[in-house]
Design a protein around this motif. Structure first.
Motif, PDB file in Angstrom:
ATOM      1  N   ALA A  18      51.668  29.442  18.604  1.00 41.52           N
ATOM      2  CA  ALA A  18      52.325  29.259  19.901  1.00 41.52           C
ATOM      3  C   ALA A  18      51.354  29.493  21.056  1.00 41.52           C
ATOM      4  O   ALA A  18      51.417  28.800  22.078  1.00 41.52           O
ATOM      5  CB  ALA A  18      53.521  30.205  20.014  1.00 41.52           C
ATOM      6  N   ALA A  19      50.447  30.453  20.895  1.00 41.54           N
ATOM      7  CA  ALA A  19      49.476  30.760  21.947  1.00 41.54           C
ATOM      8  C   ALA A  19      48.497  29.614  22.162  1.00 41.54           C
ATOM      9  O   ALA A  19      47.911  29.483  23.247  1.00 41.54           O
ATOM     10  CB  ALA A  19      48.717  32.040  21.601  1.00 41.54           C
ATOM     11  N   VAL A  20      48.313  28.784  21.145  1.00 37.47           N
ATOM     12  CA  VAL A  20      47.440  27.617  21.278  1.00 37.47           C
ATOM     13  C   VAL A  20      48.229  26.406  21.776  1.00 37.47           C
ATOM     14  O   VAL A  20      47.795  25.695  22.693  1.00 37.47           O
ATOM     15  CB  VAL A  20      46.763  27.297  19.928  1.00 37.47           C
ATOM     16  CG1 VAL A  20      45.993  25.976  20.028  1.00 37.47           C
ATOM     17  CG2 VAL A  20      45.833  28.427  19.510  1.00 37.47           C
ATOM     18  N   ILE A  21      49.400  26.187  21.189  1.00 35.84           N
ATOM     19  CA  ILE A  21      50.171  24.969  21.469  1.00 35.84           C
ATOM     20  C   ILE A  21      50.773  24.979  22.871  1.00 35.84           C
ATOM     21  O   ILE A  21      50.696  23.987  23.602  1.00 35.84           O
ATOM     22  CB  ILE A  21      51.277  24.792  20.408  1.00 35.84           C
ATOM     23  CG1 ILE A  21      50.644  24.483  19.046  1.00 35.84           C
ATOM     24  CG2 ILE A  21      52.251  23.683  20.811  1.00 35.84           C
ATOM     25  CD1 ILE A  21      51.645  24.458  17.911  1.00 35.84           C
ATOM     26  N   TRP A  22      51.396  26.087  23.257  1.00 33.70           N
ATOM     27  CA  TRP A  22      52.116  26.115  24.532  1.00 33.70           C
ATOM     28  C   TRP A  22      51.224  25.799  25.734  1.00 33.70           C
ATOM     29  O   TRP A  22      51.568  24.934  26.545  1.00 33.70           O
ATOM     30  CB  TRP A  22      52.817  27.456  24.723  1.00 33.70           C
ATOM     31  CG  TRP A  22      53.671  27.477  25.967  1.00 33.70           C
ATOM     32  CD1 TRP A  22      53.305  27.882  27.213  1.00 33.70           C
ATOM     33  CD2 TRP A  22      55.017  27.002  26.080  1.00 33.70           C
ATOM     34  NE1 TRP A  22      54.331  27.718  28.095  1.00 33.70           N
ATOM     35  CE2 TRP A  22      55.400  27.182  27.438  1.00 33.70           C
ATOM     36  CE3 TRP A  22      55.937  26.470  25.186  1.00 33.70           C
ATOM     37  CZ2 TRP A  22      56.672  26.841  27.902  1.00 33.70           C
ATOM     38  CZ3 TRP A  22      57.202  26.125  25.641  1.00 33.70           C
ATOM     39  CH2 TRP A  22      57.555  26.309  26.991  1.00 33.70           C
ATOM     40  N   PRO A  23      50.075  26.455  25.906  1.00 33.81           N
ATOM     41  CA  PRO A  23      49.224  26.115  27.066  1.00 33.81           C
ATOM     42  C   PRO A  23      48.731  24.667  27.044  1.00 33.81           C
ATOM     43  O   PRO A  23      48.618  24.032  28.103  1.00 33.81           O
ATOM     44  CB  PRO A  23      48.061  27.107  26.943  1.00 33.81           C
ATOM     45  CG  PRO A  23      48.583  28.212  26.114  1.00 33.81           C
ATOM     46  CD  PRO A  23      49.523  27.587  25.149  1.00 33.81           C
ATOM     47  N   VAL A  24      48.433  24.138  25.841  1.00 32.81           N
ATOM     48  CA  VAL A  24      47.932  22.763  25.756  1.00 32.81           C
ATOM     49  C   VAL A  24      48.975  21.775  26.253  1.00 32.81           C
ATOM     50  O   VAL A  24      48.686  20.869  27.059  1.00 32.81           O
ATOM     51  CB  VAL A  24      47.504  22.433  24.310  1.00 32.81           C
ATOM     52  CG1 VAL A  24      47.233  20.935  24.165  1.00 32.81           C
ATOM     53  CG2 VAL A  24      46.271  23.235  23.923  1.00 32.81           C
ATOM     54  N   THR A  64      53.499  35.126  25.944  1.00 33.60           N
ATOM     55  CA  THR A  64      53.158  34.753  24.575  1.00 33.60           C
ATOM     56  C   THR A  64      51.919  35.513  24.122  1.00 33.60           C
ATOM     57  O   THR A  64      51.866  36.064  23.015  1.00 33.60           O
ATOM     58  CB  THR A  64      52.908  33.238  24.469  1.00 33.60           C
ATOM     59  OG1 THR A  64      54.124  32.542  24.755  1.00 33.60           O
ATOM     60  CG2 THR A  64      52.451  32.861  23.064  1.00 33.60           C
ATOM     61  N   TYR A  65      50.920  35.581  24.993  1.00 31.55           N
ATOM     62  CA  TYR A  65      49.707  36.325  24.667  1.00 31.55           C
ATOM     63  C   TYR A  65      49.971  37.828  24.619  1.00 31.55           C
ATOM     64  O   TYR A  65      49.367  38.547  23.806  1.00 31.55           O
ATOM     65  CB  TYR A  65      48.606  36.008  25.675  1.00 31.55           C
ATOM     66  CG  TYR A  65      47.974  34.652  25.453  1.00 31.55           C
ATOM     67  CD1 TYR A  65      47.043  34.454  24.438  1.00 31.55           C
ATOM     68  CD2 TYR A  65      48.325  33.563  26.253  1.00 31.55           C
ATOM     69  CE1 TYR A  65      46.478  33.213  24.228  1.00 31.55           C
ATOM     70  CE2 TYR A  65      47.762  32.308  26.044  1.00 31.55           C
ATOM     71  CZ  TYR A  65      46.831  32.142  25.028  1.00 31.55           C
ATOM     72  OH  TYR A  65      46.265  30.906  24.809  1.00 31.55           O
ATOM     73  N   VAL A  66      50.872  38.305  25.473  1.00 32.84           N
ATOM     74  CA  VAL A  66      51.231  39.724  25.431  1.00 32.84           C
ATOM     75  C   VAL A  66      51.858  40.067  24.082  1.00 32.84           C
ATOM     76  O   VAL A  66      51.481  41.054  23.426  1.00 32.84           O
ATOM     77  CB  VAL A  66      52.193  40.071  26.582  1.00 32.84           C
ATOM     78  CG1 VAL A  66      52.767  41.475  26.394  1.00 32.84           C
ATOM     79  CG2 VAL A  66      51.487  39.972  27.925  1.00 32.84           C
ATOM     80  N   ASN A  67      52.796  39.248  23.631  1.00 28.26           N
ATOM     81  CA  ASN A  67      53.451  39.528  22.359  1.00 28.26           C
ATOM     82  C   ASN A  67      52.503  39.350  21.186  1.00 28.26           C
ATOM     83  O   ASN A  67      52.604  40.067  20.184  1.00 28.26           O
ATOM     84  CB  ASN A  67      54.689  38.639  22.187  1.00 28.26           C
ATOM     85  CG  ASN A  67      55.954  39.467  22.007  1.00 28.26           C
ATOM     86  OD1 ASN A  67      55.915  40.699  22.076  1.00 28.26           O
ATOM     87  ND2 ASN A  67      57.071  38.813  21.776  1.00 28.26           N
ATOM     88  N   LEU A  68      51.608  38.388  21.269  1.00 29.67           N
ATOM     89  CA  LEU A  68      50.606  38.227  20.215  1.00 29.67           C
ATOM     90  C   LEU A  68      49.790  39.504  20.073  1.00 29.67           C
ATOM     91  O   LEU A  68      49.561  39.993  18.951  1.00 29.67           O
ATOM     92  CB  LEU A  68      49.699  37.037  20.537  1.00 29.67           C
ATOM     93  CG  LEU A  68      48.485  36.848  19.613  1.00 29.67           C
ATOM     94  CD1 LEU A  68      48.925  36.651  18.169  1.00 29.67           C
ATOM     95  CD2 LEU A  68      47.637  35.670  20.090  1.00 29.67           C
ATOM     96  N   LEU A  69      49.357  40.059  21.195  1.00 28.94           N
ATOM     97  CA  LEU A  69      48.599  41.312  21.157  1.00 28.94           C
ATOM     98  C   LEU A  69      49.433  42.441  20.570  1.00 28.94           C
ATOM     99  O   LEU A  69      48.938  43.250  19.768  1.00 28.94           O
ATOM    100  CB  LEU A  69      48.129  41.673  22.568  1.00 28.94           C
ATOM    101  CG  LEU A  69      47.363  42.998  22.712  1.00 28.94           C
ATOM    102  CD1 LEU A  69      46.082  42.964  21.886  1.00 28.94           C
ATOM    103  CD2 LEU A  69      47.051  43.269  24.176  1.00 28.94           C
TER     104      LEU A  69
END
Length: 301
Positions: free
Chosen positions: A239-245, A278-283
């Motif tokens: 999701a961290a890759v797909i969403w920003p793209v 999304t990046y916060v939750n990934l971390l």
């Protein structure tokens, strides 16, 4: 009448450091929503959310103090240690959110047009809202698991992170429904599925821990949680890759905020919020995975 072998009331529930923190929570919470309800005032969804947070946290805190002071918690079929630890973390997150939102939308330096008395009440309510957050954060600090200590799972770093992960997911959902245009591409719909799946499983993990039913499961719950956390890391990486793209690449979306976008109703703003959290939750899931290697579940505390 025969003695039961112990005192009927648990004075430590109000005299210990944790007990004092809870009394302060009750006092600050009551002061906050009383000031707002009496003269400060609130409106719209933001104000309603703040009032809900303060009244909800106040009610549960009173319930916890009452149960511990009278030993009634021993009659409940839940893991009391997990319940109180989970609520303290949740209340910390909710109270800090309300402590930021209320002054941001309702406090002003000048008296016009609300009047000086209303302004003063709102400032006072904001101060008590901040103190309320400090009181709940103090309980989390006091009850958190120490190295080598046998304690409830929800008091460990991994358990507390589960609450934060679910809370961050709620922020993501709020941004998703605010005209984020997530249904525009299949890829962004996949991201929504990732957020939803991880949120549901995280809530289930918390629910089993709080109810103390982990020992009744036919599979090793602790190992399943570690496997799930690893899977959640992989899902959030996607999701961290797909969403920003698909939101900010010029081929699919807009790298910059459109100039004609209305404040508060701009899809680009919602997409940015989702990307950040999304990046916060990934971390959070990565840290959770690291800490989950060191703990063992104890459901009956």
């Amino acid at each position: 009448m025969e003695s039961t072998g112990g005192p009927y009331l648990n004075t430590a529930a109000v005299t210990s450091p944790v007990g004092i923190a809870r009394l302060l929570q009750m006092t600050f919470g009551c002061a906050t929503f009383s000031l707002v309800a009496h003269q400060g005032g609130f409106s719209a969804a933001y104000g309603t959310f703040c009032m809900f947070v303060w009244t909800f946290c106040f009610a549960i805190t009173v319930f916890i103090i009452t149960c511990e002071f009278t030993h009634l918690h021993s009659c409940l079929s839940i893991s009391w240690g997990n319940f109180t630890a989970a609520f303290a973390m949740l209340a910390t997150l909710m109270s800090v959110t309300a402590a930021v939102i209320y002054p941001l939308y309702f406090v002003q330096l000048g008296c016009y047009p609300i009047g000086c008395e209303v302004r003063d009440f709102r400032i006072a309510a904001s101060v008590f809202a901040g103190l309320l957050f400090v009181a709940y954060a103090a309980e989390v600090f006091l009850t958190r698991a120490k190295p080598g200590q046998v304690t409830s799972y929800m008091a460990t770093v991994s358990g507390l992170l589960k609450i934060v992960q679910a809370f961050v997911a709620c922020i993501i959902f709020g941004a998703l429904v605010n005209d984020s245009q997530y249904s525009k591409y299949v890829a962004t719909q996949w991201c929504v599925a990732v957020y939803s799946f991880c949120f549901v499983v995280t809530v289930v993990v918390v629910a089993f821990s709080v109810t103390g039913k982990t020992a009744l499961l036919w599979f090793p719950f602790e190992r399943s949680v570690v496997i799930y956390t690893f899977g959640a890391v992989l899902l959030y990486v996607s999701a961290a890759v797909i969403w920003p793209v698909f939101c900010f690449d010029s081929k699919y979306g807009s790298p910059q905020r459109p100039g004609l976008c209305a404040k508060g109703r701009c899809p680009w703003d919602s997409q940015l919020v989702i990307a950040i959290f999304t990046y916060v939750n990934l971390l959070l899931y990565v840290v959770d995975l690291a800490y989950s290697q060191r703990i063992r579940f104890i459901s009956h505390l």
